[in-house]
Design a protein around this motif. Structure first.
Motif, PDB file in Angstrom:
ATOM      1  N   UNK A 159      44.507  95.789  10.238  1.00 54.43           N
ATOM      2  CA  UNK A 159      43.150  95.424  10.630  1.00 54.43           C
ATOM      3  C   UNK A 159      42.307  96.640  10.999  1.00 54.43           C
ATOM      4  N   UNK A 160      42.929  97.731  11.400  1.00 55.42           N
ATOM      5  CA  UNK A 160      42.202  98.990  11.555  1.00 55.42           C
ATOM      6  C   UNK A 160      41.673  99.435  10.197  1.00 55.42           C
ATOM      7  N   UNK A 161      42.492  99.276   9.148  1.00 56.12           N
ATOM      8  CA  UNK A 161      42.112  99.613   7.771  1.00 56.12           C
ATOM      9  C   UNK A 161      41.548 101.037   7.712  1.00 56.12           C
ATOM     10  N   UNK A 162      42.368 101.973   8.163  1.00 55.76           N
ATOM     11  CA  UNK A 162      41.949 103.364   8.309  1.00 55.76           C
ATOM     12  C   UNK A 162      41.379 103.945   7.025  1.00 55.76           C
TER      13      UNK A 162
ATOM     14  N   UNK B 263      43.626  96.261  16.551  1.00 52.75           N
ATOM     15  CA  UNK B 263      43.239  97.049  15.392  1.00 52.75           C
ATOM     16  C   UNK B 263      41.749  96.965  15.107  1.00 52.75           C
ATOM     17  N   UNK B 264      41.183  95.769  15.220  1.00 50.45           N
ATOM     18  CA  UNK B 264      39.751  95.597  14.977  1.00 50.45           C
ATOM     19  C   UNK B 264      38.912  96.312  16.037  1.00 50.45           C
ATOM     20  N   UNK B 265      39.386  96.295  17.281  1.00 51.05           N
ATOM     21  CA  UNK B 265      38.665  97.001  18.347  1.00 51.05           C
ATOM     22  C   UNK B 265      38.685  98.504  18.093  1.00 51.05           C
ATOM     23  N   UNK B 266      39.847  99.042  17.736  1.00 59.52           N
ATOM     24  CA  UNK B 266      39.928 100.471  17.431  1.00 59.52           C
ATOM     25  C   UNK B 266      39.022 100.819  16.259  1.00 59.52           C
TER      26      UNK B 266
ATOM     27  N   UNK C  63      35.252  89.706  33.214  1.00 58.20           N
ATOM     28  CA  UNK C  63      35.733  91.061  33.455  1.00 58.20           C
ATOM     29  C   UNK C  63      36.376  91.079  34.840  1.00 58.20           C
ATOM     30  N   UNK C  64      37.652  91.476  34.875  1.00 52.90           N
ATOM     31  CA  UNK C  64      38.400  91.522  36.130  1.00 52.90           C
ATOM     32  C   UNK C  64      38.691  92.971  36.502  1.00 52.90           C
ATOM     33  N   UNK C  65      38.569  93.287  37.775  1.00 53.07           N
ATOM     34  CA  UNK C  65      38.933  94.612  38.268  1.00 53.07           C
ATOM     35  C   UNK C  65      40.085  94.453  39.254  1.00 53.07           C
ATOM     36  N   UNK C  66      41.240  95.026  38.902  1.00 53.92           N
ATOM     37  CA  UNK C  66      42.434  94.961  39.744  1.00 53.92           C
ATOM     38  C   UNK C  66      42.909  96.386  39.980  1.00 53.92           C
ATOM     39  N   UNK C  67      42.678  96.874  41.216  1.00 53.36           N
ATOM     40  CA  UNK C  67      43.006  98.263  41.565  1.00 53.36           C
ATOM     41  C   UNK C  67      42.326  99.212  40.580  1.00 53.36           C
ATOM     42  N   UNK C  68      43.101 100.002  39.822  1.00 53.70           N
ATOM     43  CA  UNK C  68      42.474 100.969  38.915  1.00 53.70           C
ATOM     44  C   UNK C  68      42.273 100.412  37.511  1.00 53.70           C
ATOM     45  N   UNK C  69      42.567  99.126  37.305  1.00 51.12           N
ATOM     46  CA  UNK C  69      42.463  98.518  35.975  1.00 51.12           C
ATOM     47  C   UNK C  69      41.255  97.592  35.874  1.00 51.12           C
ATOM     48  N   UNK C  70      40.426  97.819  34.866  1.00 53.47           N
ATOM     49  CA  UNK C  70      39.362  96.884  34.504  1.00 53.47           C
ATOM     50  C   UNK C  70      39.815  96.131  33.266  1.00 53.47           C
ATOM     51  N   UNK C  71      39.972  94.819  33.384  1.00 51.80           N
ATOM     52  CA  UNK C  71      40.435  94.003  32.262  1.00 51.80           C
ATOM     53  C   UNK C  71      39.279  93.183  31.706  1.00 51.80           C
ATOM     54  N   UNK C  72      38.958  93.416  30.440  1.00 53.34           N
ATOM     55  CA  UNK C  72      37.934  92.629  29.756  1.00 53.34           C
ATOM     56  C   UNK C  72      38.637  91.484  29.035  1.00 53.34           C
ATOM     57  N   UNK C  73      38.286  90.258  29.383  1.00 59.43           N
ATOM     58  CA  UNK C  73      38.888  89.077  28.762  1.00 59.43           C
ATOM     59  C   UNK C  73      37.930  88.582  27.678  1.00 59.43           C
ATOM     60  N   UNK C  74      38.426  88.576  26.433  1.00 60.54           N
ATOM     61  CA  UNK C  74      37.630  88.137  25.295  1.00 60.54           C
ATOM     62  C   UNK C  74      38.080  86.765  24.807  1.00 60.54           C
ATOM     63  N   UNK C  75      37.120  85.965  24.390  1.00 59.88           N
ATOM     64  CA  UNK C  75      37.413  84.766  23.612  1.00 59.88           C
ATOM     65  C   UNK C  75      37.331  85.127  22.140  1.00 59.88           C
ATOM     66  N   UNK C  76      38.323  84.703  21.376  1.00 59.72           N
ATOM     67  CA  UNK C  76      38.286  84.898  19.932  1.00 59.72           C
ATOM     68  C   UNK C  76      37.453  83.765  19.333  1.00 59.72           C
ATOM     69  N   UNK C  77      36.338  84.125  18.728  1.00 60.99           N
ATOM     70  CA  UNK C  77      35.469  83.108  18.129  1.00 60.99           C
ATOM     71  C   UNK C  77      35.818  82.846  16.666  1.00 60.99           C
ATOM     72  N   UNK C  78      36.288  83.892  15.988  1.00 57.93           N
ATOM     73  CA  UNK C  78      36.811  83.727  14.627  1.00 57.93           C
ATOM     74  C   UNK C  78      37.543  84.995  14.234  1.00 57.93           C
ATOM     75  N   UNK C  79      38.373  84.887  13.173  1.00 53.84           N
ATOM     76  CA  UNK C  79      39.112  86.048  12.666  1.00 53.84           C
ATOM     77  C   UNK C  79      38.705  86.304  11.237  1.00 53.84           C
TER      78      UNK C  79
END
Length: 243
Positions: free
Chosen positions: A87-90, A197-200, A227-243
């Motif tokens: 999915x990166x498809x370099x 892979x798509x994000x990269x 978006x959650x912040x836990x100590x030094x980690x920021x976690x972005x939670x995504x919904x997959x709308x389509x692939x």
């Protein structure tokens, strides 16, 4: 500068004609584990080789039996060939995007340890979780390379796209961003590889060089749930709308 932490893949492309280069954090420690791998692979001990590679049939091992120090080389980001890399498809990226991915992606190999995407490596086989002789790769590289990575990443922002297993190779000690993918309210596993892979790919295509730029990036098929912040980690939670 934004650095992306990434996982390797079990499957790999064969061949390679790139020249040898200095690997990220290169030192004598990496030579120890590479020498041990080479010794097992060229030992003619069929059982040891099958165990290392994770194969039941010796015939499946044969493509990987070679002298790793005298084999064709290919950049790590081109060598790996799993779902995330599909999915990166370099190969389809423009030259500027390729260079960004090679320079800013750190891949955690079961054999080579931390590598820049552009670092050149041989074709090899180590089943995830297997020891290499007496070496336990994740522990070995965490012990030997963490300090070097801390220094290397000191002035960088970090987007951690690794699968959970590869957290064992290096613990991020500074603020960083990671992602979680949901489909129908449930965490996905297999398709998470595809979306990493798509994000990269989106990061490379859009020349993203900072966390701020990444946070503003719209990625096709994904919508931000929270978006959650836990100590030094920021976690972005995504919904997959389509692939």
């Amino acid at each position: 500068m934004l650095k992306i932490l990434f996982s390797p893949a079990e499957s790999k492309k064969t061949g390679g004609n790139e020249s040898k280069n200095e690997l990220l954090g290169s030192n004598s420690a990496r030579e120890e584990i590479l020498n041990e791998y080479n010794k097992i692979v060229n030992s003619a001990d069929a059982e040891a080789i099958k165990e290392l590679f994770g194969f039941k049939k010796f015939s499946d091992c044969e493509p990987y039996i070679c002298d790793i120090f005298n084999s064709g080389l290919m950049s790590a980001i081109e060598r790996y060939d799993g779902v995330a890399y599909e999915y990166l498809d370099f190969d389809s990226l423009k030259s500027e995007a390729k260079e960004l991915a090679k320079s800013n992606t750190i891949i955690f190999s079961n054999l080579y340890g931390p590598l820049l995407g552009g670092d050149t490596i041989a074709n090899y086989k180590v089943k995830q979780g297997n020891n290499i002789g007496s070496f336990v790769p994740d522990k070995f590289y965490k012990d030997r390379f963490s300090y070097q990575l801390d220094l290397y990443l000191a002035n960088c922002e970090i987007l951690d796209l690794r699968a959970g297993y590869y957290d064992k190779f290096y613990e991020v000690k500074k603020p960083y961003t990671t992602l979680k993918f949901l489909k129908g309210g449930k965490t996905v596993s297999h398709w998470a590889k595809a979306y990493r892979g798509l994000v990269l790919r989106a990061v490379a295509q859009n020349g993203i060089n900072s966390r701020e730029e990444f946070m503003a990036l719209e990625i096709d098929g994904l919508s931000v749930e929270e978006i959650k912040v836990i100590k030094n980690k920021t976690e972005i939670v995504y919904n997959i709308t389509h692939l």
